[in-house]
Structures are given as structure tokens and as C-alpha cells.
Design a protein around this motif. Structure first.
Motif, short mmCIF file in Angstrom:
data_model
loop_
_atom_site.label_atom_id
_atom_site.label_comp_id
_atom_site.label_asym_id
_atom_site.label_seq_id
_atom_site.Cartn_x
_atom_site.Cartn_y
_atom_site.Cartn_z
N VAL A 70 0.91 -1.14 0.07
CA VAL A 70 0.10 0.00 -0.01
C VAL A 70 0.75 1.20 -0.07
CG1 VAL A 70 -1.83 -1.34 1.31
CG2 VAL A 70 -0.36 0.25 2.40
N GLU A 71 0.16 2.40 -0.61
CA GLU A 71 0.98 3.48 -0.35
C GLU A 71 -0.44 4.53 -0.02
OE1 GLU A 71 1.59 6.14 -3.61
OE2 GLU A 71 -0.01 5.59 -4.96
N VAL A 72 -0.25 5.44 0.79
CA VAL A 72 -1.43 6.14 1.34
C VAL A 72 -1.05 7.54 1.10
CG1 VAL A 72 -2.53 6.82 3.57
CG2 VAL A 72 -1.62 4.63 3.37
N VAL A 73 -1.97 8.20 0.43
CA VAL A 73 -1.92 9.44 0.09
C VAL A 73 -2.91 10.29 0.54
CG1 VAL A 73 -1.75 10.99 -2.24
CG2 VAL A 73 -1.09 8.79 -2.10
N VAL A 74 -2.81 11.22 1.36
CA VAL A 74 -3.74 12.35 1.85
C VAL A 74 -3.73 13.70 1.13
CG1 VAL A 74 -4.39 13.51 3.94
CG2 VAL A 74 -3.55 11.17 4.32
N LEU A 75 -4.72 13.92 0.81
CA LEU A 75 -5.03 15.42 0.08
C LEU A 75 -5.38 16.08 1.24
CD1 LEU A 75 -4.38 16.41 -2.89
CD2 LEU A 75 -7.07 16.67 -3.05
N ASP A 76 -4.69 17.27 1.42
CA ASP A 76 -5.42 18.16 2.36
C ASP A 76 -5.96 19.48 1.47
OD1 ASP A 76 -5.49 20.13 4.45
OD2 ASP A 76 -3.78 21.33 3.98
N ASP A 77 -7.16 19.45 1.83
CA ASP A 77 -7.96 20.30 0.80
C ASP A 77 -8.24 21.57 1.48
OD1 ASP A 77 -9.94 21.17 -0.94
OD2 ASP A 77 -11.53 19.80 -0.51
N LEU A 102 1.56 13.46 1.80
CA LEU A 102 0.73 14.47 1.99
C LEU A 102 0.51 15.39 0.77
CD1 LEU A 102 -1.20 15.98 3.76
CD2 LEU A 102 0.73 17.39 4.62
N GLU A 103 -0.27 15.74 0.12
CA GLU A 103 -0.38 16.33 -1.18
C GLU A 103 -1.53 17.66 -0.81
OE1 GLU A 103 1.69 16.08 -3.34
OE2 GLU A 103 2.38 14.07 -3.43
N PRO A 104 -0.96 18.91 -1.41
CA PRO A 104 -1.73 20.02 -1.29
C PRO A 104 -2.97 19.94 -2.24
CG PRO A 104 0.00 20.76 -2.18
CD PRO A 104 0.16 19.24 -2.07
N ALA A 105 -3.94 20.43 -1.89
CA ALA A 105 -5.35 20.43 -3.08
C ALA A 105 -5.21 21.68 -3.84
CB ALA A 105 -6.72 20.25 -2.53
N PRO A 106 -5.42 21.47 -5.23
CA PRO A 106 -5.16 22.80 -6.09
C PRO A 106 -6.63 23.50 -5.67
CG PRO A 106 -5.70 20.87 -7.49
CD PRO A 106 -5.40 20.42 -6.12
N PRO A 107 -6.75 24.75 -5.95
CA PRO A 107 -7.78 25.48 -5.76
C PRO A 107 -9.09 24.86 -6.71
CG PRO A 107 -6.17 26.90 -6.51
CD PRO A 107 -5.64 25.64 -6.78
N LYS A 115 -15.48 17.30 -2.66
CA LYS A 115 -14.84 15.99 -2.47
C LYS A 115 -14.56 15.33 -3.80
CE LYS A 115 -15.83 11.28 -0.85
NZ LYS A 115 -16.71 10.38 -0.30
N GLN A 116 -15.29 15.69 -4.91
CA GLN A 116 -15.14 14.93 -6.18
C GLN A 116 -13.79 15.44 -6.72
OE1 GLN A 116 -16.95 12.72 -5.96
NE2 GLN A 116 -18.60 13.59 -4.58
N HIS A 117 -13.53 16.87 -6.57
CA HIS A 117 -12.15 17.44 -6.91
C HIS A 117 -11.06 16.79 -6.44
CE1 HIS A 117 -9.27 20.76 -7.30
NE2 HIS A 117 -9.64 20.46 -8.42
N ALA A 118 -11.23 16.63 -5.11
CA ALA A 118 -10.06 15.98 -4.31
C ALA A 118 -9.90 14.59 -4.58
CB ALA A 118 -10.44 16.07 -2.86
N CYS A 119 -10.86 13.72 -4.94
CA CYS A 119 -10.98 12.42 -5.32
C CYS A 119 -10.01 12.35 -6.53
CB CYS A 119 -12.00 11.76 -5.18
SG CYS A 119 -12.73 11.24 -3.53
N ARG A 120 -10.62 13.39 -7.58
CA ARG A 120 -10.09 13.17 -8.94
C ARG A 120 -8.44 13.71 -8.79
NH1 ARG A 120 -10.18 16.65 -13.93
NH2 ARG A 120 -9.77 18.18 -12.77
N THR A 121 -8.19 14.63 -8.08
CA THR A 121 -6.81 14.97 -7.82
C THR A 121 -6.23 13.66 -7.25
OG1 THR A 121 -7.38 17.31 -7.50
CG2 THR A 121 -5.09 16.72 -6.68
N LEU A 122 -6.66 13.29 -6.27
CA LEU A 122 -5.73 11.84 -5.63
C LEU A 122 -5.82 10.68 -6.65
CD1 LEU A 122 -7.82 11.72 -2.14
CD2 LEU A 122 -5.33 11.84 -2.60
#
Length: 386
Positions: A70-77, A102-107, A115-122
Motif C-alpha cells: 500500500v501507499e497512502v496519499v492524503v490530500l489536504d483540501d 501528504l499533497e496539497p489540493a489545488p484551488p 470531495k469529487q475534485h479532491a478524489c480526482r486529484t488523488l
């Protein structure tokens, strides 16, 4: 013949429908047991916005997954709390650096829900061919990722989803949240769902969804549901519109989640996406007939009979109708480890659920936005361009 007698007969029919279908579905809705290949790798993707109270437990549980790589990727929205700080501290632990990012969410672009934008980014950040989307308040058991991957790879489905054990800590939660299983098992014919790719049978739990990357791309991913607030309905339907199967499994023993806390969050949480599910002008009258008629009306008739003499046949019909609804609710409470008090007060829960749905429909008809996580979303999500 008194008009009450046909009403009692209707109540009995509407009560027996979910009981019969629910018992059949319980034979099909099972914990997965298929094992994935030994070299299986999965990206566990967690969108997080102001989740400092839950994110550490969620990430630590995901990192404890066994049986798959596993890799775990967290998007900080764009969190305004300590969410990002907590994840950075976890990533600094020895052994986590290569498995946790840990990745930052784009605007947030116009026309997208958060949520849908965050999941698409992830999904674009993931390195592995299998993607497991989970909410930031979900805690996986060590075998959950392995068995979810096994369920996904064992059949032709492009998406599989599990409903975690929904923990409740207040009466409002105990009354309303377990109704998710009532609706799922009492009204979705799972046999037909598995034999068909008809979008009308699309169902998932947005808290825990596993997909094959190629199937995700074929279905358009979260871009296909950019404006949606209800990925548990809209994402599996997008897969089915692309000709891809979807499936469900029981994740009661594989994951835990306390989705809402208290009355205000229950009302807001169920309201925010109601108009993409039950609360449409065409669907809600039907759902009101099914739920009120099958789960509330029998008890009203029995209560009426204590005040005013009713025909004996009406009482004879209303009593088993009330018993059928209560039996179904108790079966679900035992199977899925739900509150017994909430089950015993089942008619009250149904009334609250219907009140939420009708309030959401009226809110949308007035053009008022839904509010969630500090963001406001227009009343017509389908009207917003992706």
C-alpha cells in the motif's frame, strides 16, 4: 367494508416487501473472502478537509494494512486546522516516508464539489493500478484493503464498495444512520444489480470505494460526477453508464466510521445530497408511500385502534405489518451491530428521514444552496458544468 381495512392491507404489503427482499439480500451481501494475487498493490486515497480529530487514526489504520502493498496519499483540501501538520508528523516516522504522502489540493474550480475534485486529484497522484478511496473518518481493519482488492479482482466489476460499521453516539444518529441499511437491503434487488449494468441499480458507500484504474478512466472518474455531493449514488452509476459492473460487500468487520455527530450533523449530512437520491419531485412521493406506508402506518393504525374501535380484520392486518417492520429493523441491528434502542424506535427514525428529505426538496425548489464543510453548493448540482 371500512376504508381502514384496505389501508391496513396496503400497510401489510408495504411492510412485507422490504422484509422479504431484505432477507434475500442478506444471503448475497457478505464479507469478501477472495484473496488477491500476492503482488497486489493499492493506493489508499484519503481526501481531508479540517479532519484533525480523525485523520491520525485513519492514516495509521491504513498504514497497518497487511497482505497487499500500500501507499497512502492524503490530500489536504485547504484545511484551516491541524490536519496537514498531523499527517506530516506521521510521514516523518521511520518506515512511513515511502508509504505516506501528504499533497496539497489545488484551488477548487467552478462547477466542482470539494470531495469529487479532491478524489480526482488523488487518482492522478496514485502510483498503483488499484485505487481505494476512503473518507478521513474511516478506520480500516488490517485485512480491509486486502479483501477489498480481492473482491475487486475476483469478478468483472470495475468498482466495488463496502459499507463500514456505522458507529453512533447519540439518539439522533442511532435513529437515522442505520436506515442506510434499511434502504440498501430492503429496496435494492442485489441479484438484479449483479446481473445488470443498468445505472438504476448503481449503489455504493462513498466512505469506502475500490476501483480498477483503467475502469475508472473508462467511466470518466470523478470528472463524470464533478458537481455531485452524493458519490455513493453517482459514481457507480457513471461506471454503469460506461458498461462496467459495480458490486457491494459487507464491510462491517473491515472498517468503522462515525459519519456524523449529533442532531445538527445528521440533518446537514443527510440533507446535503438528498436531491441526488430520494428527494426529487418524482421519487420522493414514491419513497414516502413505501417508507411511511410500510414502517409508520401500521403503528398509527394500532394506536388508532386503542382509541376508536376498528374492524377486527384491520387490526389483524396492521399487527403483522408492524411486526414485520420491527423484525426487519432488529435483524439489521443484530447483523450490523447497530443500536437496539434505535431499532425499537424505528418508526420515529423513518419520520425523521422523511422530514429531512422533504425539507431538502423544498430547499432546492426555493433555490437555496446546500451547506457542507464550510462550502455552499447550488441547489441544482446537475446544472453546474464540469
Amino acid at each position: 367494508m371500512s376504508a381502514v381495512t384496505p389501508l391496513a392491507a396496503l400497510a401489510l404489503a408495504l411492510a412485507l416487501l422490504p422484509l422479504g427482499l431484505g432477507i434475500a439480500n442478506l444471503r448475497l451481501y457478505r464479507r469478501p473472502d477472495a484473496e488477491p494475487p500476492p503482488d497486489t498493490a493499492v493506493s489508499i486515497l484519503i481526501p481531508a478537509r479540517n479532519e484533525e480529530a480523525t485523520i491520525a487514526a485513519s492514516v495509521e489504520a491504513a498504514l497497518a494494512s497487511r497482505g497487499v502493498s500500500v501507499e497512502v496519499v492524503v490530500l489536504d483540501d485547504q484545511s484551516s486546522d491541524r490536519t496537514a501538520e498531523i499527517v506530516r508528523a506521521l510521514a516523518a516516522h521511520p518506515g512511513n516516508a515511502s508509504r505516506l504522502r501528504l499533497e496539497p489540493a489545488p484551488p477548487l474550480p467552478p462547477g466542482w464539489s470539494g470531495k469529487q475534485h479532491a478524489c480526482r486529484t488523488l487518482a492522478g497522484l496514485a502510483r498503483h493500478p488499484l485505487l481505494l478511496f476512503q473518507d478521513a473518518d474511516v478506520r480500516l481493519a488490517p485485512d480491509a484493503a486486502r479483501l477489498a482488492c480481492g473482491a475487486l479482482l475476483a469478478g468483472p466489476a470495475g468498482l466495488v464498495s463496502g459499507f463500514p460499521r456505522e458507529e453512533t453516539g447519540s439518539l439522533a444518529e442511532a435513529l437515522v444512520i442505520p436506515l442506510i441499511h434499511v434502504l440498501l437491503l430492503g429496496y435494492l434487488p442485489m441479484g438484479m444489480m449483479r446481473r445488470s449494468t443498468d445505472p438504476r441499480f448503481g449503489a455504493a458507500c462513498g466512505q469506502l470505494i475500490a476501483v480498477r484504474r483503467e475502469a475508472y478512466r473508462q467511466a470518466g472518474g470523478h470528472a463524470a460526477i464533478a458537481a455531485s455531493l452524493h458519490d455513493g449514488v453517482t459514481l457507480p452509476r457513471a461506471f454503469r453508464r460506461a458498461g462496467l459492473g459495480t458490486d457491494l460487500f459487507d464491510a462491517t468487520g473491515l472498517a468503522r466510521c462515525r459519519m456524523y455527530r449529533g442532531w445538527r450533523e445528521v440533518w446537514s449530512g443527510f440533507s446535503k445530497n438528498a436531491t441526488e437520491g430520494m428527494a426529487t419531485p418524482a421519487a420522493l412521493p414514491v419513497w414516502t408511500l413505501l417508507l411511511f406506508g410500510g414502517h409508520v402506518l401500521p403503528w398509527l393504525l394500532l394506536g388508532w385502534a386503542t382509541l376508536v374501535p376498528l374492524p377486527g380484520v384491520a387490526v389483524v392486518l396492521a399487527a403483522p405489518a408492524a411486526a414485520a417492520g420491527l423484525l426487519f429493523r432488529l435483524l439489521l441491528a443484530i447483523r450490523f451491530r447497530q443500536s437496539l434502542l434505535g431499532a425499537l424506535l424505528h418508526p420515529a427514525g423513518i419520520l425523521i428521514l422523511l422530514a429531512i428529505q422533504w425539507a431538502a426538496l423544498l430547499r432546492a425548489r426555493r433555490g437555496l444552496p446546500a451547506q457542507w464543510r464550510g462550502r455552499a453548493y447550488p441547489a441544482d448540482p446537475g446544472g453546474r458544468p464540469p
